[in-house]
Design a protein around this motif. Sequence first.
Motif, PDB file in Angstrom:
ATOM      1  N   VAL A 121       0.858  -1.206   0.000  1.00  0.00           N
ATOM      2  CA  VAL A 121       0.000   0.000   0.000  1.00  0.00           C
ATOM      3  C   VAL A 121       0.889   1.250   0.000  1.00  0.00           C
ATOM      4  N   ILE A 122       1.927   1.222   0.833  1.00  0.00           N
ATOM      5  CA  ILE A 122       2.830   2.377   0.935  1.00  0.00           C
ATOM      6  C   ILE A 122       3.548   2.594  -0.403  1.00  0.00           C
ATOM      7  N   LEU A 123       4.037   1.507  -0.991  1.00  0.00           N
ATOM      8  CA  LEU A 123       4.806   1.633  -2.243  1.00  0.00           C
ATOM      9  C   LEU A 123       3.918   2.100  -3.397  1.00  0.00           C
ATOM     10  N   VAL A 124       2.708   1.542  -3.490  1.00  0.00           N
ATOM     11  CA  VAL A 124       1.808   1.929  -4.588  1.00  0.00           C
ATOM     12  C   VAL A 124       1.469   3.419  -4.477  1.00  0.00           C
ATOM     13  N   LEU A 125       1.150   3.874  -3.258  1.00  0.00           N
ATOM     14  CA  LEU A 125       0.787   5.284  -3.084  1.00  0.00           C
ATOM     15  C   LEU A 125       1.978   6.212  -3.332  1.00  0.00           C
ATOM     16  N   ARG A 126       3.191   5.696  -3.164  1.00  0.00           N
ATOM     17  CA  ARG A 126       4.389   6.500  -3.451  1.00  0.00           C
ATOM     18  C   ARG A 126       4.838   6.334  -4.894  1.00  0.00           C
ATOM     19  N   GLN A 127       4.011   5.667  -5.692  1.00  0.00           N
ATOM     20  CA  GLN A 127       4.305   5.419  -7.100  1.00  0.00           C
ATOM     21  C   GLN A 127       5.636   4.700  -7.271  1.00  0.00           C
ATOM     22  N   LEU A 128       5.858   3.717  -6.384  1.00  0.00           N
ATOM     23  CA  LEU A 128       7.056   2.888  -6.453  1.00  0.00           C
ATOM     24  C   LEU A 128       6.668   1.415  -6.615  1.00  0.00           C
ATOM     25  N   SER A 129       5.572   1.186  -7.353  1.00  0.00           N
ATOM     26  CA  SER A 129       5.057  -0.178  -7.498  1.00  0.00           C
ATOM     27  C   SER A 129       6.102  -1.138  -8.073  1.00  0.00           C
ATOM     28  N   LEU A 130       6.979  -0.595  -8.933  1.00  0.00           N
ATOM     29  CA  LEU A 130       7.905  -1.488  -9.633  1.00  0.00           C
ATOM     30  C   LEU A 130       9.146  -1.837  -8.819  1.00  0.00           C
ATOM     31  N   ILE A 131       9.276  -1.243  -7.628  1.00  0.00           N
ATOM     32  CA  ILE A 131      10.501  -1.497  -6.864  1.00  0.00           C
ATOM     33  C   ILE A 131      10.609  -2.978  -6.473  1.00  0.00           C
ATOM     34  N   GLY A 132       9.460  -3.618  -6.229  1.00  0.00           N
ATOM     35  CA  GLY A 132       9.464  -5.042  -5.884  1.00  0.00           C
ATOM     36  C   GLY A 132       9.999  -5.864  -7.044  1.00  0.00           C
ATOM     37  N   ASP A 133       9.582  -5.480  -8.250  1.00  0.00           N
ATOM     38  CA  ASP A 133      10.054  -6.149  -9.450  1.00  0.00           C
ATOM     39  C   ASP A 133      11.571  -6.006  -9.583  1.00  0.00           C
ATOM     40  N   GLY A 134      12.039  -4.761  -9.415  1.00  0.00           N
ATOM     41  CA  GLY A 134      13.469  -4.470  -9.524  1.00  0.00           C
ATOM     42  C   GLY A 134      14.278  -5.260  -8.507  1.00  0.00           C
ATOM     43  N   LEU A 135      13.819  -5.232  -7.250  1.00  0.00           N
ATOM     44  CA  LEU A 135      14.582  -5.901  -6.191  1.00  0.00           C
ATOM     45  C   LEU A 135      14.535  -7.420  -6.349  1.00  0.00           C
ATOM     46  N   SER A 136      13.429  -7.946  -6.866  1.00  0.00           N
ATOM     47  CA  SER A 136      13.377  -9.402  -7.044  1.00  0.00           C
ATOM     48  C   SER A 136      14.324  -9.821  -8.163  1.00  0.00           C
ATOM     49  N   HIS A 137      14.463  -8.979  -9.188  1.00  0.00           N
ATOM     50  CA  HIS A 137      15.406  -9.301 -10.259  1.00  0.00           C
ATOM     51  C   HIS A 137      16.846  -9.237  -9.773  1.00  0.00           C
ATOM     52  N   VAL A 138      17.116  -8.251  -8.908  1.00  0.00           N
ATOM     53  CA  VAL A 138      18.449  -8.169  -8.303  1.00  0.00           C
ATOM     54  C   VAL A 138      18.684  -9.420  -7.454  1.00  0.00           C
ATOM     55  N   SER A 139      17.639  -9.828  -6.721  1.00  0.00           N
ATOM     56  CA  SER A 139      17.761 -11.019  -5.880  1.00  0.00           C
ATOM     57  C   SER A 139      18.061 -12.251  -6.729  1.00  0.00           C
ATOM     58  N   PHE A 140      17.525 -12.263  -7.952  1.00  0.00           N
ATOM     59  CA  PHE A 140      17.802 -13.379  -8.874  1.00  0.00           C
ATOM     60  C   PHE A 140      19.319 -13.480  -9.112  1.00  0.00           C
ATOM     61  N   GLY A 141      19.938 -12.313  -9.385  1.00  0.00           N
ATOM     62  CA  GLY A 141      21.393 -12.287  -9.569  1.00  0.00           C
ATOM     63  C   GLY A 141      22.105 -12.754  -8.314  1.00  0.00           C
ATOM     64  N   ALA A 142      21.609 -12.292  -7.139  1.00  0.00           N
ATOM     65  CA  ALA A 142      22.247 -12.630  -5.861  1.00  0.00           C
ATOM     66  C   ALA A 142      22.061 -14.117  -5.536  1.00  0.00           C
ATOM     67  N   LEU A 143      20.885 -14.667  -5.869  1.00  0.00           N
ATOM     68  CA  LEU A 143      20.641 -16.099  -5.626  1.00  0.00           C
ATOM     69  C   LEU A 143      21.601 -16.928  -6.485  1.00  0.00           C
ATOM     70  N   ALA A 144      21.784 -16.488  -7.727  1.00  0.00           N
ATOM     71  CA  ALA A 144      22.710 -17.177  -8.632  1.00  0.00           C
ATOM     72  C   ALA A 144      24.133 -17.107  -8.067  1.00  0.00           C
ATOM     73  N   LEU A 145      24.487 -15.941  -7.516  1.00  0.00           N
ATOM     74  CA  LEU A 145      25.823 -15.764  -6.928  1.00  0.00           C
ATOM     75  C   LEU A 145      26.001 -16.722  -5.745  1.00  0.00           C
ATOM     76  N   GLY A 146      24.962 -16.819  -4.906  1.00  0.00           N
ATOM     77  CA  GLY A 146      25.008 -17.728  -3.757  1.00  0.00           C
ATOM     78  C   GLY A 146      25.218 -19.163  -4.209  1.00  0.00           C
ATOM     79  N   LEU A 147      24.446 -19.586  -5.227  1.00  0.00           N
ATOM     80  CA  LEU A 147      24.587 -20.957  -5.736  1.00  0.00           C
ATOM     81  C   LEU A 147      25.979 -21.158  -6.354  1.00  0.00           C
ATOM     82  N   PHE A 148      26.453 -20.116  -7.038  1.00  0.00           N
ATOM     83  CA  PHE A 148      27.764 -20.164  -7.689  1.00  0.00           C
ATOM     84  C   PHE A 148      28.875 -20.344  -6.646  1.00  0.00           C
ATOM     85  N   LEU A 149      28.739 -19.624  -5.509  1.00  0.00           N
ATOM     86  CA  LEU A 149      29.775 -19.663  -4.467  1.00  0.00           C
ATOM     87  C   LEU A 149      29.547 -20.799  -3.464  1.00  0.00           C
ATOM     88  N   GLY A 150      28.420 -21.476  -3.581  1.00  0.00           N
ATOM     89  CA  GLY A 150      28.112 -22.565  -2.653  1.00  0.00           C
ATOM     90  C   GLY A 150      27.647 -22.062  -1.295  1.00  0.00           C
TER      91      GLY A 150
END
Lengths: 242, 270
Positions: free
Chosen positions: B31-60
């Motif tokens: 609710v806070i993010l939508v009203l601040r017109q930051l709806s896409l931040i979740g999308d952005g951060l989840s994509h970054v997390s995808f890179g980080a998850l891959a890094l974690g798997l890569f490093l074991g």
Amino acid sequence: MEIVSVKNLTFAYQANPVLERVSFTVSSGDFIALAGPNGAGKTTLVRLLLGLNQGAQGEISLFGKPLAKFSAWSKIGYLPQRVNKFNPLFPATVIEVVGLGLKKRGSKNKEAANKALDFLGITSLRDRPLTSLSGGQQQKVFLARALVNKPELLILDEPSTALDPESRHSFFSALKKINQEHGVAIIMITHDSASAGSYAKKLLYLDKTVIFYDSFKIFCQSEEMSARFGGFQHLICHQHQG
Amino acid sequence: MEILDFLNYGFIQRAYLAGAAVASLSAVLGVILVLRQLSLIGDGLSHVSFGALALGLFLGVFPLYVALPVAILASYFIMVLKEKTKLYGDAAIAIVSAVGVAVGVILASLAQGFNVNLFSYLFGNILAISLTEVLISVFVSFSVIIIIAYLYHDILAATFDEELAQVSGVKVKRLNFILASLTAISVVLAIKVVGVMLVSALLVIPAVSALQLAKSFKNALIWALIFAVFSVLVGVSLSFITDLPAGATIVMINFFIFLTSWLRKYLKKA
């Protein structure tokens, strides 16, 4: 008591000078109309006073403290120019919006919000969604928000723009009451010369620098100002002649 | 009632608990993010997390241990990028999002051995959630909601108008950094529930549905919470009964809730 002190304030957007060596003081109980042509730097001056713009040269003190060290923001109420441009999808009731002006929540503060609504005669709007109100009603709600902490200084940026003549009269009457009965100092940016002359005590005329700052009476009797402003002086002075 | 026997399964109960906790947190922040017109931040951060998850798997390393700090740093980076470079909010998010996916794809290509694991994070697997993960989800969600409740007044003021909040004495910059961190935590937790691809749905759709009905900010938070928890409980149940993927089912239920609330508002206006 001096509550605002501005000394040699100079500010530029990139290379364009907006304010040049502006100096003035505001005391308790003052009601100042801040006037000047478009682009004179009125809104910038107010934003600098409130710490919303940075990068100016010179000194600003609020309630005896340099702006950088000032933290008693509850002493200042602010009604910006663009209050009618708020997010129309925001689901806020009138009492929620007024309560936003409070520093902390709590039952005492809730009472303060109710009192602010009562003072402006809009208690009946208390639980209405803000978006369902007219421009004049919304402006009063935002004024209630600015008043909720019982400020000692009220800063208003063109508050009458969205108001019809009837709402304008009741709005300015409320301001006069706040100033006269409660001793709240007011700085009001306005293009509404007639209202400014009727309600404010002093005129601060700005055109990048301070052109005139004194009481309306002196402004209206000044031949120098008459020579400079002509029509503007006539329009603003009908309440202050003699 | 044989049809409800599945409620006795431990993995279903764990999915309900973790899902409801994470959904509550996502809904409130949404609710806070939508009203601040930051709806896409979740999308952005989840994509970054995808890179980080891959890094974690890569490093074991356990992938979520890498994803959490990286997502928090990315949320700060989005804010700084937006503020210092005067970029539009969504442009800053788009840059961070694209870089996150690019890093994930490059690491997946280099390693060539963990694509199956990475795939499970892409689409989530709430039915396979462990007891430890449930406890972490519930504890973290509860803690974050307590922080939001404590900062409620300042959050409401800054969400309504940042400048007015600043003049009322709210430390807006500090508040924005706190909210960015909480959003990053919420996104990383939600990855296990609905997966990288659908995280933003859990943040945004319940919030937007709630905003169709709500008359006040508090009202919007309550509706969003109810919708999000309902969607997870029904989604998990339906997913078990119909053998459909849980994350996608939860998102589709959210979408139907949105359609219903929007239709209700539309018909009321007409």
